[in-house]
Structures are given as C-alpha cells and as structure tokens.
Scaffold this motif. Structure first.
Motif, PDB file in Angstrom:
ATOM      1  N   VAL A  90     -56.328  16.038 -32.225  1.00 51.55           N
ATOM      2  CA  VAL A  90     -56.163  14.925 -31.268  1.00 51.55           C
ATOM      3  C   VAL A  90     -56.260  13.504 -31.765  1.00 51.55           C
ATOM      4  CG1 VAL A  90     -57.694  14.325 -29.168  1.00 51.55           C
ATOM      5  CG2 VAL A  90     -57.383  16.523 -29.693  1.00 51.55           C
ATOM      6  N   GLY A  91     -55.563  12.846 -31.116  1.00 53.66           N
ATOM      7  CA  GLY A  91     -55.334  11.309 -31.277  1.00 53.66           C
ATOM      8  C   GLY A  91     -54.315  10.893 -32.407  1.00 53.66           C
ATOM      9  N   ASN A  92     -53.684  11.757 -32.861  1.00 53.42           N
ATOM     10  CA  ASN A  92     -52.506  11.414 -33.846  1.00 53.42           C
ATOM     11  C   ASN A  92     -51.292  11.125 -33.087  1.00 53.42           C
ATOM     12  OD1 ASN A  92     -54.415  12.331 -35.996  1.00 53.42           O
ATOM     13  ND2 ASN A  92     -52.796  13.130 -37.174  1.00 53.42           N
ATOM     14  N   GLU A  93     -50.476  10.343 -33.854  1.00 51.33           N
ATOM     15  CA  GLU A  93     -49.329   9.910 -33.230  1.00 51.33           C
ATOM     16  C   GLU A  93     -48.205  10.779 -33.660  1.00 51.33           C
ATOM     17  OE1 GLU A  93     -46.082   6.202 -33.613  1.00 51.33           O
ATOM     18  OE2 GLU A  93     -48.139   5.747 -34.100  1.00 51.33           O
ATOM     19  N   GLU A 136     -48.232   8.588 -28.324  1.00 48.50           N
ATOM     20  CA  GLU A 136     -49.001   7.627 -29.037  1.00 48.50           C
ATOM     21  C   GLU A 136     -50.301   8.131 -29.754  1.00 48.50           C
ATOM     22  OE1 GLU A 136     -47.739   4.786 -29.738  1.00 48.50           O
ATOM     23  OE2 GLU A 136     -45.761   4.921 -28.494  1.00 48.50           O
ATOM     24  N   ALA A 137     -51.127   8.691 -28.759  1.00 45.02           N
ATOM     25  CA  ALA A 137     -52.086   9.346 -29.220  1.00 45.02           C
ATOM     26  C   ALA A 137     -52.457  10.647 -28.684  1.00 45.02           C
ATOM     27  CB  ALA A 137     -53.439   8.478 -28.857  1.00 45.02           C
ATOM     28  N   ALA A 138     -52.032  11.741 -29.219  1.00 42.16           N
ATOM     29  CA  ALA A 138     -52.164  13.027 -28.783  1.00 42.16           C
ATOM     30  C   ALA A 138     -53.273  13.879 -28.145  1.00 42.16           C
ATOM     31  CB  ALA A 138     -51.312  14.144 -29.839  1.00 42.16           C
ATOM     32  N   ARG A 139     -53.203  14.482 -26.888  1.00 41.15           N
ATOM     33  CA  ARG A 139     -54.158  14.845 -26.303  1.00 41.15           C
ATOM     34  C   ARG A 139     -54.185  16.645 -26.183  1.00 41.15           C
ATOM     35  NH1 ARG A 139     -53.489  12.090 -20.656  1.00 41.15           N
ATOM     36  NH2 ARG A 139     -51.302  12.826 -21.277  1.00 41.15           N
ATOM     37  N   ASP A 161     -51.586  18.009 -24.123  1.00 41.52           N
ATOM     38  CA  ASP A 161     -50.104  17.725 -24.456  1.00 41.52           C
ATOM     39  C   ASP A 161     -49.616  19.027 -25.140  1.00 41.52           C
ATOM     40  OD1 ASP A 161     -49.886  15.568 -23.636  1.00 41.52           O
ATOM     41  OD2 ASP A 161     -50.654  14.469 -25.509  1.00 41.52           O
TER      42      ASP A 161
END
Length: 273
Positions: free
Chosen positions: A96-99, A148-151, A154
């Motif tokens: 989580v949070g990675n581009e 931009e910031a994976a959740r 997604d």
C-alpha cells in the motif's frame, strides 16, 4: 425366375464377345504459349513471427520463378503477423502507498507508433479472474494505468485491449492481476526467499536443475535442533550417573547386612557350643 438369370447372363457375354474392343489412344495435353512463358512470384524464404502473442513481424524473400525454375528479381519484405492476440495474465503484488504503473506498450507497438492503436481498459475489482463478464469499463484511453499511491481497493484484474485504428482489428489482449497489501501483512522481499540456484537463474545464468538440492533449513531451526540434542545428551548422562550412584549405595548396604548376619551366626554357634 431362376432359369432366366443364367440365360440372360450367357446372352450378355456372347454379345460382348462380338463387339470390337476399343482402346483410347493417348493424347498429349497442349500447354498454351502464354503459360509456357509465364512467370510467378514464389516465397523462397520466410522467418517465423517475432512474437508468439500479439502483433509481430516476419521477413520474407519473394522471387520471380519461370518455367526454367530460375529465381529472378528477388526482393526482401517485412510483413505484419498475428499468431494469437490473447496474451494471458501477468501478476503483480505491491505494498500500500507505492507508486505503480500498468502499461500495454511493447516493442512492436512502439515500432509502428502508439498513435496507430486504440487502447481500451476494463477492471474486475477485488478479484483475480479472466471471466470477461466480471469486467467493467475503466475511464482511460491511454496505453497505461498509473497509481500515484496504491490502495487496497485498487486490487483486482485489469484488462487491456489493443486495436489497430485503420481496421479496428484486435491485435492484443493482456490481463494484469494486481494485489495491493499492507506492508506489515507480507514480506515482499523476493530475493530473501530464493535458494542459491534460484538466485543464479534470476541473474540469467544456466543451472543444472537435475542436481538441485533442497534449500538449507533456517538458522533458528538449527539452533533449536542443537539445543534439543544437548539437552537429550545431558539427560542421558545424568541418568547414568544417578544409576551408578544408586548401584554403589545398594552394594554398600547389602554388604554391611551380609557381614552382620555372618557375625550373628558365629555368636549363636559359640553360645550353643
């Protein structure tokens, strides 16, 4: 009825014997003059398609061949080829949070130019599947989908369809299975779990898998096994020492008891005498 059949057969044979035996004389087939000097184009050499899935290219050498079989005016040409347009699924797992970015571009598309293609994306949210009934349209016309910031929301399966604009022919369909997980839930350090042979393969080196051995046990398992072995050996040694001590004590006790019995017998003998 039975008497008429042999008579009819005999009459037919007699009539056939009196007819002249005609054998057709062989005739040569005349080839028109136009065909005798005709020249045809023949593919004399061809390479396989550059890819096994999606739009690719193959190279051919075409020559003119006449009645004499001689190749003339040979030319080289490069043609588009399409063996299979459904290209399977690629799997990705990210924290989580990675581009992150999913892209439909490939070398064959870049060579022609991405403006010659149309890209259509669909999403089956929260599930990894290739069932087309589960997919819903995704609002993007680009060749990529970027996070931009994976959740966690997604996660799912993304499907990319590529069509040629000149004829709307499908040339590629690719599925992307995406899992977005919290960092504390799973260790994504892939290299840490590889064996020595797998690390060599990952670096592009050839490894003889026939001699593959099981991966070594973790260090903590070795420490536990060593501690258990030491404890077991200590227990056995302690048991042996205790047994020896008990045996020596019993020998002393029973030895004194035998000596006392002997003295008592001698005393009784002297009294009686």
């Amino acid at each position: 009825m039975k008497t008429l059949a042999p008579g009819f057969l005999f009459g037919s044979l007699l009539l056939a014997s009196h007819l002249p035996f005609v054998v057709p004389s062989p005739k040569t087939l005349a080839i028109p003059e136009e065909l005798q000097v005709a020249v045809g184009k023949v593919v004399v050499n061809a390479t396989p398609c550059t890819v096994t899935c999606g739009l690719g290219y193959k190279e051919e050498t075409v020559c003119e061949v006449g009645p004499d079989g001689v190749k003339r005016r040979c030319k080289f040409q490069r043609l588009e080829c399409l063996t299979n347009w459904i290209c399977g699924m690629l799997h990705f797992t990210i924290p989580v949070g990675n581009e992150f970015e999913l892209s439909c571009l490939s070398e064959d598309i870049l060579e022609v130019g991405q403006e010659a293609f149309r890209f259509t994306w669909r999403l089956a949210r929260g599930i990894i599947s290739t069932d087309d009934e589960l997919f819903k349209p995704l609002r993007t016309n680009s060749h990529f989908v970027k996070f931009e910031a994976a959740r966690e929301s997604d996660s799912g399966t993304y499907r990319c369809d590529v069509q040629m604009l000149k004829n709307l022919r499908f040339v590629k369909r690719l599925y992307y299975g995406l899992r977005v997980l919290p960092p504390h839930l799973v260790n994504l350090n892939f290299d840490q779990s590889l064996t020595d042979n797998q690390k060599l393969i990952d670096e592009g080196l050839e490894v003889n898998l026939d001699n593959y051995s099981r991966p070594p046990h973790p260090t903590w398992k070795k420490k536990v096994a060593s501690a258990l072995g030491i404890g077991l050996a200590s227990g056995v040694a302690g048991g042996v020492v205790v047994s020896m001590a008990l045996y020596s004590g019993l020998r002393v006790i029973y030895g004194l008891h035998g000596l006392t019995t002997l003295h008592l017998k001698n005393w009784l003998y002297r009294r009686l005498s």
